[in-house]
Design a protein around this motif. Structure first.
Motif, PDB file in Angstrom:
ATOM      1  N   ASP A 206      -1.378  34.778  -4.602  1.00  0.00           N
ATOM      2  CA  ASP A 206      -1.732  33.836  -5.684  1.00  0.00           C
ATOM      3  C   ASP A 206      -1.378  34.419  -7.046  1.00  0.00           C
ATOM      4  O   ASP A 206      -0.790  33.746  -7.898  1.00  0.00           O
ATOM      5  N   CYS A 207      -1.730  35.695  -7.239  1.00  0.00           N
ATOM      6  CA  CYS A 207      -1.447  36.353  -8.522  1.00  0.00           C
ATOM      7  C   CYS A 207       0.060  36.493  -8.733  1.00  0.00           C
ATOM      8  O   CYS A 207       0.580  36.228  -9.820  1.00  0.00           O
ATOM      9  N   LEU A 208       0.767  36.889  -7.685  1.00  0.00           N
ATOM     10  CA  LEU A 208       2.217  37.095  -7.780  1.00  0.00           C
ATOM     11  C   LEU A 208       2.928  35.781  -8.108  1.00  0.00           C
ATOM     12  O   LEU A 208       3.799  35.738  -8.992  1.00  0.00           O
ATOM     13  N   LEU A 209       2.542  34.708  -7.431  1.00  0.00           N
ATOM     14  CA  LEU A 209       3.160  33.403  -7.703  1.00  0.00           C
ATOM     15  C   LEU A 209       2.823  32.914  -9.110  1.00  0.00           C
ATOM     16  O   LEU A 209       3.658  32.294  -9.784  1.00  0.00           O
ATOM     17  N   GLU A 210       1.615  33.215  -9.567  1.00  0.00           N
ATOM     18  CA  GLU A 210       1.217  32.847 -10.936  1.00  0.00           C
ATOM     19  C   GLU A 210       2.113  33.538 -11.957  1.00  0.00           C
ATOM     20  O   GLU A 210       2.580  32.925 -12.924  1.00  0.00           O
ATOM     21  N   ILE A 211       2.365  34.835 -11.752  1.00  0.00           N
ATOM     22  CA  ILE A 211       3.233  35.597 -12.664  1.00  0.00           C
ATOM     23  C   ILE A 211       4.643  35.028 -12.657  1.00  0.00           C
ATOM     24  O   ILE A 211       5.272  34.868 -13.717  1.00  0.00           O
ATOM     25  N   VAL A 212       5.156  34.703 -11.473  1.00  0.00           N
ATOM     26  CA  VAL A 212       6.511  34.134 -11.357  1.00  0.00           C
ATOM     27  C   VAL A 212       6.598  32.806 -12.115  1.00  0.00           C
ATOM     28  O   VAL A 212       7.536  32.568 -12.888  1.00  0.00           O
ATOM     29  N   LYS A 213       5.602  31.937 -11.934  1.00  0.00           N
ATOM     30  CA  LYS A 213       5.619  30.599 -12.561  1.00  0.00           C
ATOM     31  C   LYS A 213       5.428  30.667 -14.069  1.00  0.00           C
ATOM     32  O   LYS A 213       5.993  29.860 -14.819  1.00  0.00           O
ATOM     33  N   GLU A 214       4.616  31.629 -14.540  1.00  0.00           N
ATOM     34  CA  GLU A 214       4.317  31.729 -15.976  1.00  0.00           C
ATOM     35  C   GLU A 214       5.433  32.402 -16.775  1.00  0.00           C
ATOM     36  O   GLU A 214       5.395  32.422 -18.005  1.00  0.00           O
ATOM     37  N   ASN A 215       6.401  32.992 -16.090  1.00  0.00           N
ATOM     38  CA  ASN A 215       7.454  33.751 -16.777  1.00  0.00           C
ATOM     39  C   ASN A 215       8.829  33.260 -16.333  1.00  0.00           C
ATOM     40  O   ASN A 215       9.604  33.979 -15.689  1.00  0.00           O
ATOM     41  N   GLU A 216       9.125  32.007 -16.698  1.00  0.00           N
ATOM     42  CA  GLU A 216      10.369  31.369 -16.257  1.00  0.00           C
ATOM     43  C   GLU A 216      11.618  32.061 -16.805  1.00  0.00           C
ATOM     44  O   GLU A 216      12.698  31.940 -16.242  1.00  0.00           O
ATOM     45  N   GLU A 217      11.439  32.781 -17.937  1.00  0.00           N
ATOM     46  CA  GLU A 217      12.587  33.472 -18.542  1.00  0.00           C
ATOM     47  C   GLU A 217      12.947  34.757 -17.816  1.00  0.00           C
ATOM     48  O   GLU A 217      13.990  35.369 -18.080  1.00  0.00           O
ATOM     49  N   VAL A 218      12.081  35.194 -16.885  1.00  0.00           N
ATOM     50  CA  VAL A 218      12.300  36.443 -16.134  1.00  0.00           C
ATOM     51  C   VAL A 218      12.837  36.110 -14.743  1.00  0.00           C
ATOM     52  O   VAL A 218      12.332  35.219 -14.060  1.00  0.00           O
ATOM     53  N   ILE A 219      13.884  36.834 -14.325  1.00  0.00           N
ATOM     54  CA  ILE A 219      14.374  36.728 -12.938  1.00  0.00           C
ATOM     55  C   ILE A 219      13.664  37.790 -12.103  1.00  0.00           C
ATOM     56  O   ILE A 219      13.689  38.984 -12.451  1.00  0.00           O
ATOM     57  N   PHE A 220      13.030  37.368 -11.023  1.00  0.00           N
ATOM     58  CA  PHE A 220      12.332  38.289 -10.114  1.00  0.00           C
ATOM     59  C   PHE A 220      13.193  38.503  -8.875  1.00  0.00           C
ATOM     60  O   PHE A 220      13.489  37.551  -8.140  1.00  0.00           O
ATOM     61  N   GLU A 221      13.612  39.733  -8.672  1.00  0.00           N
ATOM     62  CA  GLU A 221      14.482  40.043  -7.531  1.00  0.00           C
ATOM     63  C   GLU A 221      13.679  40.802  -6.470  1.00  0.00           C
ATOM     64  O   GLU A 221      13.118  41.862  -6.746  1.00  0.00           O
TER      65      GLU A 221
END
Length: 379
Positions: A206-221
């Protein structure tokens, strides 16, 4: 000295693309001119009593042992004494197949599958729990060992009834993570890397997906297994895990690479601006005490945002982590702050601090620490 020895490494995780401490130690010990035999877990789907030794394709004197039991694995969970009686004979078969006097047994086994007392010729019995023992089997696995070494003081404390020397040795770093030229970053996109087994149930999804969704300018690899067929280190595939993977796959700012060889991973990490670790400490098999990947991230010098990790809590400026031992509620805020102030967190002085710390913990240096421990043993 740890040279010219015959060493049997007992691993609960098979040899494959993804490397953990036991795989790295096997390679490093072989580089130190030891003859190393890496014992994979038994092939559970077969009941054939076979033991095969094959050369690996990395180091010339490292051998992989593939084996299956002549009885069903399930006996262990219902009839432990019978299981151990039968394992006694299976261990003899492994020894006969190796056909050399084993000098050191280096066991990462937390399942009490291979009791030390069944091995012949009185080798040095080196017990190396990397994860916390979750039950009696994990504690019993240490019986009849000569020394216990672990990557956290919390794990060592759990073996207080074992009257043998106990030593803390930090997680180590493989050479390929420092023998690199840093590639030139050719775009202005912020990239954060994450590596591991994405089929684990202790990820704070839940926390990880929240971070991904809140930071659209960041690419998570993401590197590592996200399908069960990719994993040599286990994992789950229940509804929660499938939901998590499905959400990652449809996220526009997520790239799922799958597992790759450590040397390729080391190269890929150099493209990152930072790294993220997000485990649920209450579910985590390490309980937020230490992780192998931290050293690999630090080797790049780039900022690492993480859930709380006790082993790093007393070392300033290495990690940007939550101070909570119960939840990651403030981790999205910490991450946003780091991304907003990336130049500060990736200042050359901070980068040097992180990479120098990682370099001081190379596997080759850990072998030296272990040599000192073994010298003190009365054998």
């Amino acid at each position: 000295e740890l040279k010219n020895k015959v060493i049997l490494i007992i691993s609960p995780q098979a040899w494959g693309k993804m490397f953990l401490a036991k795989h790295h130690y096997a390679i490093e010990l072989a580089k130190h001119n030891n003859e190393v035999y890496f014992l994979n877990p038994p092939q559970e789907e077969k009941v054939t009593n076979t033991v095969q030794i094959k050369k690996n394709n990395i180091v010339s004197n490292l051998y992989l042992i593939h084996h299956s039991l002549p009885f069903t694995y399930k006996i262990k969970f219902k009839f432990k004494k019978i299981f151990h009686f039968l394992m006694h004979y299976h261990i003899k078969k492994i020894e006969q197949t190796i056909n050399k006097k084993i000098d050191i047994i280096w066991s990462f086994d937390l399942g009490d599958y291979y009791p030390f007392k069944y091995f012949s010729n009185n080798p040095i019995k080196f017990f190396n729990p990397i994860d916390e023992p979750l039950n009696k089997d994990g504690i019993n696995s240490a019986k009849n060992c000569d020394v216990i070494v672990s990557i956290t003081k919390e794990i060592l404390a759990m073996y207080h009834q074992s009257n043998v020397p106990k030593h803390f040795i930090h997680h180590a770093l493989a050479e390929e993570f420092i023998e690199l030229d840093t590639p030139i970053k050719n775009d202005n996109i912020i990239r954060f890397g994450l590596s591991g087994n994405w089929l684990r149930k202790d990820i704070d999804t839940d926390c990880l997906l929240e971070i991904v969704k809140e930071n659209e300018e960041v690419i998570f690899e993401f590197w590592g297994s996200y399908k069960t067929i990719q994993s040599n280190i286990g994992g789950e595939s229940d509804t929660e895990v499938k939901r998590f993977i499905a959400e990652l796959m449809v996220s526009k700012n997520v790239v799922l690479h799958g597992p790759i060889h450590p040397s390729e991973l080391a190269q890929e990490f150099r493209r990152m601006d930072g790294f993220l670790i997000c485990y649920d400490i209450l579910k985590d098999q390490s309980h937020g005490t230490n992780y192998h990947k931290v050293m690999e991230y630090l080797s790049t010098g780039k900022v690492v945002v993480s859930n709380n990790i006790t082993t790093y809590a007393s070392i300033p400026n290495l990690l940007e982590m939550s101070d909570s031992r119960t939840n990651n509620n403030n981790l999205p805020t910490i991450f946003k702050n780091v991304v907003s102030n990336l130049k500060h967190y990736n200042h050359p002085a901070f980068q040097a601090l992180r990479s120098n710390f990682a370099k001081s913990n190379l596997y080759s240096k850990k072998i030296g620490e272990i040599e000192k421990i073994l010298k003190k043993l009365k054998k």
